[in-house]
Every structure is written in structure tokens, then in C-alpha cells.
Scaffold this motif. Structure first.
Motif, PDB file in Angstrom:
ATOM      1  N   PRO A 291       0.817  -1.304   0.070  1.00 15.80           N
ATOM      2  CA  PRO A 291      -0.027  -0.078   0.042  1.00 15.80           C
ATOM      3  C   PRO A 291       0.830   1.412   0.032  1.00 15.80           C
ATOM      4  CG  PRO A 291       0.091  -1.012   2.133  1.00 15.80           C
ATOM      5  CD  PRO A 291       0.641  -1.987   1.274  1.00 15.80           C
ATOM      6  N   GLY A 292       1.852   1.373  -0.732  1.00 18.80           N
ATOM      7  CA  GLY A 292       2.560   2.331  -0.941  1.00 18.80           C
ATOM      8  C   GLY A 292       3.763   2.219  -1.933  1.00 18.80           C
ATOM      9  N   LEU A 293       4.731   3.015  -2.203  1.00 22.30           N
ATOM     10  CA  LEU A 293       5.806   2.737  -3.205  1.00 22.30           C
ATOM     11  C   LEU A 293       6.975   2.270  -2.433  1.00 22.30           C
ATOM     12  CD1 LEU A 293       7.257   3.445  -6.130  1.00 22.30           C
ATOM     13  CD2 LEU A 293       8.219   5.539  -4.964  1.00 22.30           C
ATOM     14  N   ILE A 294       7.575   0.981  -2.973  1.00 23.59           N
ATOM     15  CA  ILE A 294       8.554   0.389  -2.155  1.00 23.59           C
ATOM     16  C   ILE A 294      10.022   1.199  -2.561  1.00 23.59           C
ATOM     17  CG2 ILE A 294       9.987  -1.760  -2.098  1.00 23.59           C
ATOM     18  CD1 ILE A 294       7.625  -3.066  -3.206  1.00 23.59           C
ATOM     19  N   MET A 295      10.694   1.757  -1.376  1.00 22.60           N
ATOM     20  CA  MET A 295      11.475   2.580  -1.269  1.00 22.60           C
ATOM     21  C   MET A 295      12.961   1.965  -1.277  1.00 22.60           C
ATOM     22  SD  MET A 295      10.294   5.400  -1.853  1.00 22.60           S
ATOM     23  CE  MET A 295      11.267   6.853  -1.411  1.00 22.60           C
ATOM     24  N   LYS A 296      12.881   0.579  -0.602  1.00 23.81           N
ATOM     25  CA  LYS A 296      14.106  -0.034  -0.180  1.00 23.81           C
ATOM     26  C   LYS A 296      13.737  -1.491  -0.156  1.00 23.81           C
ATOM     27  CE  LYS A 296      18.298  -0.679   2.558  1.00 23.81           C
ATOM     28  NZ  LYS A 296      19.174  -0.097   3.549  1.00 23.81           N
ATOM     29  N   VAL A 297      14.394  -2.593  -0.617  1.00 22.85           N
ATOM     30  CA  VAL A 297      14.416  -3.795  -0.421  1.00 22.85           C
ATOM     31  C   VAL A 297      15.623  -4.659  -0.533  1.00 22.85           C
ATOM     32  CG1 VAL A 297      13.766  -4.393  -3.229  1.00 22.85           C
ATOM     33  CG2 VAL A 297      12.850  -5.811  -1.467  1.00 22.85           C
ATOM     34  N   SER A 298      15.723  -5.415   0.036  1.00 24.49           N
ATOM     35  CA  SER A 298      17.040  -6.349   0.343  1.00 24.49           C
ATOM     36  C   SER A 298      16.971  -7.827   0.639  1.00 24.49           C
ATOM     37  CB  SER A 298      17.878  -5.666   1.098  1.00 24.49           C
ATOM     38  OG  SER A 298      19.193  -6.403   1.317  1.00 24.49           O
ATOM     39  N   ASP A 299      17.611  -8.663  -0.053  1.00 17.62           N
ATOM     40  CA  ASP A 299      17.446 -10.238   0.342  1.00 17.62           C
ATOM     41  C   ASP A 299      18.233 -10.383   1.791  1.00 17.62           C
ATOM     42  OD1 ASP A 299      20.325 -12.077  -0.137  1.00 17.62           O
ATOM     43  OD2 ASP A 299      20.027 -10.062  -1.404  1.00 17.62           O
ATOM     44  N   SER A 300      17.831 -11.355   2.324  1.00 18.18           N
ATOM     45  CA  SER A 300      18.384 -11.753   3.918  1.00 18.18           C
ATOM     46  C   SER A 300      19.862 -11.644   3.947  1.00 18.18           C
ATOM     47  CB  SER A 300      17.651 -12.866   4.362  1.00 18.18           C
ATOM     48  OG  SER A 300      17.943 -14.107   3.663  1.00 18.18           O
ATOM     49  N   GLU A 301      20.629 -12.228   2.853  1.00 19.58           N
ATOM     50  CA  GLU A 301      21.964 -12.449   2.775  1.00 19.58           C
ATOM     51  C   GLU A 301      22.668 -10.904   2.413  1.00 19.58           C
ATOM     52  OE1 GLU A 301      23.523 -16.381   1.377  1.00 19.58           O
ATOM     53  OE2 GLU A 301      21.607 -16.025   0.320  1.00 19.58           O
ATOM     54  N   GLY A 302      21.917  -9.874   2.121  1.00 17.09           N
ATOM     55  CA  GLY A 302      22.430  -8.625   1.801  1.00 17.09           C
ATOM     56  C   GLY A 302      23.221  -8.717   0.439  1.00 17.09           C
ATOM     57  N   ILE A 303      22.856  -9.545  -0.436  1.00 14.16           N
ATOM     58  CA  ILE A 303      23.567  -9.765  -1.731  1.00 14.16           C
ATOM     59  C   ILE A 303      22.963  -8.600  -2.739  1.00 14.16           C
ATOM     60  CG2 ILE A 303      23.982 -11.062  -3.596  1.00 14.16           C
ATOM     61  CD1 ILE A 303      24.174 -13.468  -1.512  1.00 14.16           C
ATOM     62  N   HIS A 304      21.645  -8.498  -2.720  1.00  9.79           N
ATOM     63  CA  HIS A 304      20.830  -8.038  -3.721  1.00  9.79           C
ATOM     64  C   HIS A 304      19.939  -6.618  -2.921  1.00  9.79           C
ATOM     65  CE1 HIS A 304      21.437 -10.283  -7.320  1.00  9.79           C
ATOM     66  NE2 HIS A 304      21.426 -11.272  -6.325  1.00  9.79           N
ATOM     67  N   THR A 305      20.360  -5.216  -3.136  1.00  2.65           N
ATOM     68  CA  THR A 305      19.793  -4.156  -2.383  1.00  2.65           C
ATOM     69  C   THR A 305      19.479  -3.466  -3.299  1.00  2.65           C
ATOM     70  OG1 THR A 305      21.099  -4.616  -0.403  1.00  2.65           O
ATOM     71  CG2 THR A 305      19.804  -2.481  -0.524  1.00  2.65           C
ATOM     72  N   PHE A 306      18.066  -2.802  -3.363  1.00  2.16           N
ATOM     73  CA  PHE A 306      17.576  -1.722  -4.138  1.00  2.16           C
ATOM     74  C   PHE A 306      17.168  -0.480  -2.875  1.00  2.16           C
ATOM     75  CE2 PHE A 306      16.430  -5.516  -6.530  1.00  2.16           C
ATOM     76  CZ  PHE A 306      16.711  -5.086  -7.696  1.00  2.16           C
ATOM     77  N   THR A 307      17.845   0.583  -3.364  1.00  2.00           N
ATOM     78  CA  THR A 307      17.695   1.646  -2.463  1.00  2.00           C
ATOM     79  C   THR A 307      17.092   2.945  -3.123  1.00  2.00           C
ATOM     80  OG1 THR A 307      19.361   0.889  -0.855  1.00  2.00           O
ATOM     81  CG2 THR A 307      18.378   3.045  -0.589  1.00  2.00           C
ATOM     82  N   ALA A 308      16.111   3.490  -2.803  1.00  2.00           N
ATOM     83  CA  ALA A 308      15.829   4.780  -3.777  1.00  2.00           C
ATOM     84  C   ALA A 308      16.466   5.878  -3.010  1.00  2.00           C
ATOM     85  CB  ALA A 308      14.110   5.165  -3.100  1.00  2.00           C
ATOM     86  N   THR A 309      16.991   6.852  -4.362  1.00  3.56           N
ATOM     87  CA  THR A 309      18.037   7.931  -3.862  1.00  3.56           C
ATOM     88  C   THR A 309      17.307   9.061  -4.215  1.00  3.56           C
ATOM     89  OG1 THR A 309      19.134   7.590  -6.078  1.00  3.56           O
ATOM     90  CG2 THR A 309      19.840   6.453  -4.152  1.00  3.56           C
ATOM     91  N   ALA A 310      16.204   9.074  -5.072  1.00  2.00           N
ATOM     92  CA  ALA A 310      15.436  10.471  -5.588  1.00  2.00           C
ATOM     93  C   ALA A 310      14.177  10.052  -6.213  1.00  2.00           C
ATOM     94  CB  ALA A 310      16.387  10.988  -6.706  1.00  2.00           C
ATOM     95  N   PHE A 311      13.575  10.872  -5.831  1.00  2.00           N
ATOM     96  CA  PHE A 311      11.825  10.947  -6.228  1.00  2.00           C
ATOM     97  C   PHE A 311      11.526  12.109  -6.839  1.00  2.00           C
ATOM     98  CE2 PHE A 311       7.137  11.203  -5.573  1.00  2.00           C
ATOM     99  CZ  PHE A 311       6.946  10.183  -6.175  1.00  2.00           C
ATOM    100  N   ARG A 312      10.919  12.065  -8.232  1.00  2.00           N
ATOM    101  CA  ARG A 312      10.675  13.439  -8.674  1.00  2.00           C
ATOM    102  C   ARG A 312       9.650  13.101  -9.742  1.00  2.00           C
ATOM    103  NH1 ARG A 312      16.082  12.481 -12.724  1.00  2.00           N
ATOM    104  NH2 ARG A 312      14.996  11.101 -14.133  1.00  2.00           N
ATOM    105  N   LYS A 313       9.074  14.163 -10.311  1.00  2.00           N
ATOM    106  CA  LYS A 313       7.833  14.179 -11.404  1.00  2.00           C
ATOM    107  C   LYS A 313       8.550  13.308 -12.505  1.00  2.00           C
ATOM    108  CE  LYS A 313       4.289  16.777  -9.560  1.00  2.00           C
ATOM    109  NZ  LYS A 313       3.053  16.170  -9.593  1.00  2.00           N
TER     110      LYS A 313
END
Length: 308
Positions: free
Chosen positions: A214-236
Motif C-alpha cells: 500500500p505504498g511505493l517500495i523505497m528499499k528492498v534487500s534479500d536476507s543475505e544482503g547480496i541484492h539491495t535496491f535503495t531509492a535515492t531520488a523521487f521526482r515528477k
């Protein structure tokens, strides 16, 4: 190694010295789509060729993500790879792709695009060390996620249900890119994932295929920390959400794609069927195209995001 191989190919014919493995066909239903051989071409002076694009709607917003991968080299050393990626979305559909590839497509899809400007961007793209090769179209068509990626020399697409994640919510909080976020967890593709989403941006999308919160996903990572997506900017948003037209696009299933992709990326140069090679193009920036399809640079090997 690539330079020496292609130098040898110029002397002996474009395909005669390339390694070959019959087993490449056994790993999925990815088919050979062309045969024959042509000399290697140097693309440094060739003009960009315009592509056709399907427009999926205007992008109301864009979110930039740093995609960090902890790769393991053959000698066991760990090394961090950082990819620049972007999510475009409106209330109905979203597209996730490499940021540099997005810039090329954005310019090339414009009416009356400057082909020389496109060429410069393509050359710059060829120099990018870490390129996210996939394109993810969330809720396109409605209720489905389409994933387009390369298994050189082919471009492959599969579809699965939109947001196939069994999310578990918790009361933990985290601030990401100045947005207050809540925690959700799930298992997918052989990994356990933790996501952080913000209800301040009421969009059910996120990086890669992650969606359905119920909202934009800003960060997601696997339990081993191998793959991580982190939002750095949000814009129009800054244009249309586009999908390149490709008459050679092959359709497959997700399971077959994952198996074939992971098998191919273990040793790409040995797993390109020699009879499938029609032409090889080497760009000044270092990019190599086989039948017009990029051969990914993998200086640290391949770290699959999906294990199964």
C-alpha cells in the motif's frame, strides 16, 4: 580476452573461432533465430538506427534506485557492484530499467530524434561497467508483469502474475530518501526479502518486480544482503513509458527463463551457439553486440537475483 577472440575472428571468419556448447539449447526453450556469418564491424562511425516504440502511458513520477550487488569472484573475493536504475509509473502501469538505457530510449523514442545525439548516448552506454539488462513492465497488461531480458544473442520475454508476493507486514519503521517507511517481508525466487514502503506515495509499485504493497517500495534487500535496491531520488515524470518494438522477441515461461539465463551467464562466451551468430559489432566504448544483442560485461561473474 574478448579483444583477442574478436581479433582472431576478423582473420578467420566471424564465427569459426568462437567457443560453442550444444548444451546451451538444453537449458530452456530459447531458440536459435538466425544463421550465417559476416565479418566483425566497428560501430564507431555508424549512425544510430531508430527503433519503434509502443507507448504505455505518461510517466507521472520517477524514482531512482541504487541497485547494489555483492558479487563473489572466482577467487572468493567479495566486490560491490552498483547499478543506476529507474522506476517510471502512473496509477496503472510501471516500468523498471537501467537508468542509462532509459536515457537512450527516452531520446530515441522522441519524434524527430537527433540520431547523432542518440549515437553519443549509445557510445556512453557502451562504456558503462555495470548495466542492468532487464526491463520490467508491472501491471502491463493489466494483472501481469512482463520481463524482457537478453540471453545473447536472443532477447526474451516472459509474463507472470502481477505482484506474486505473499507480503507479511510489521510495525518496524525506517526512513528512506526522507520518506517514513514501513516494513514488509516475503520469499520469492529462492530468496527471503525485506521491503520498506511509504504510504506517503500511494503507488503499489517498486524496484525490479516488487509490487503489491500500500505504498511505493523505497528499499528492498534479500536476507543475505547480496541484492539491495535503495531509492535515492523521487521526482515528477519526464515523458512516456515506452517499450521497444522487437520482431525477434522470443516468448518463454519464467521457470525456463531463469534456468536458461543462469546457465548462460555462468560462461557466456562458451554458451553462445556458434550457428546462431550472424554478425558481431564492437563499439568504441567497449560494448559488444552479437546479432544486435548486447553481450553483457561481467567483470566479477554473474550474481543471479533469482535462484529458482
Amino acid at each position: 580476452m574478448l579483444k583477442s577472440i574478436f581479433r582472431a575472428c576478423i582473420l578467420a571468419g566471424a564465427t569459426s573461432l568462437l567457443p560453442f556448447s550444444v548444451a546451451a539449447q538444453a537449458s530452456g526453450d530459447i531458440k536459435v533465430v538466425s544463421t550465417g556469418s559476416k565479418p566483425i564491424s566497428d560501430a564507431k562511425s555508424q549512425p544510430a538506427k531508430p527503433k519503434g516504440y509502443d507507448r504505455l502511458g505518461k510517466a507521472d513520477y520517477e524514482c531512482i534506485y541504487a541497485y547494489d550487488v555483492v558479487a563473489t569472484r572466482k577467487n572468493g573475493d567479495k566486490v560491490n557492484e552498483e547499478y543506476a536504475t529507474i522506476l517510471q509509473f502512473n496509477p496503472s502501469v510501471a516500468k523498471f530499467t537501467d537508468l542509462n538505457a532509459f536515457r537512450v530510449d527516452s531520446l530515441e523514442s522522441m519524434s524527430g530524434a537527433d540520431l547523432e545525439a542518440v549515437k553519443k548516448l549509445q557510445d556512453a552506454l557502451g562504456r558503462v561497467e555495470y548495466l542492468f539488462t532487464g526491463e520490467v513492465f508491472q501491471n502491463s497488461p493489466e494483472g501481469k508483469t512482463r520481463y524482457v531480458d537478453i540471453i545473447t544473442p536472443n532477447t526474451v520475454e516472459y509474463a507472470e502474475d502481477f505482484a506474486p508476493f505473499d507480503w507479511t507486514l510489521s510495525e518496524d519503521t525506517l526512513t528512506v530518501c526522507d520518506y517514513p517507511c514501513m516494513k514488509a517481508t516475503c520469499s520469492y525466487g529462492g530468496r527471503d526479502w525485506t521491503a520498506w514502503f511509504t504510504e506517503e506515495i500511494p503507488a503499489g509499485f517498486g524496484p525490479w518486480k516488487f509490487a503489491g504493497l500500500p505504498g511505493l517500495i523505497m528499499k528492498v534487500s534479500d536476507s543475505e544482503g547480496i541484492h539491495t535496491f535503495t531509492a535515492t531520488a523521487f521526482r515528477k515524470g519526464s515523458g512516456d513509458i515506452v517499450k521497444a518494438q522487437n520482431s525477434q522477441l522470443q516468448s518463454t515461461s519464467r521457470d525456463k527463463f531463469v534456468k536458461a539465463k543462469n546457465y548462460f551467464e555462468e560462461d557466456p562466451m562458451k554458451r553462445i551457439p556458434v550457428e546462431s551468430i550472424k554478425d558481431v559489432t564492437v563499439f568504441k566504448g567497449g560494448a559488444v553486440l552479437i546479432n544486435g544483442v548486447r553481450l553483457p560485461k561481467r567483470p566479477n561473474g554473474y550474481t543471479p537475483i533469482e535462484l529458482q
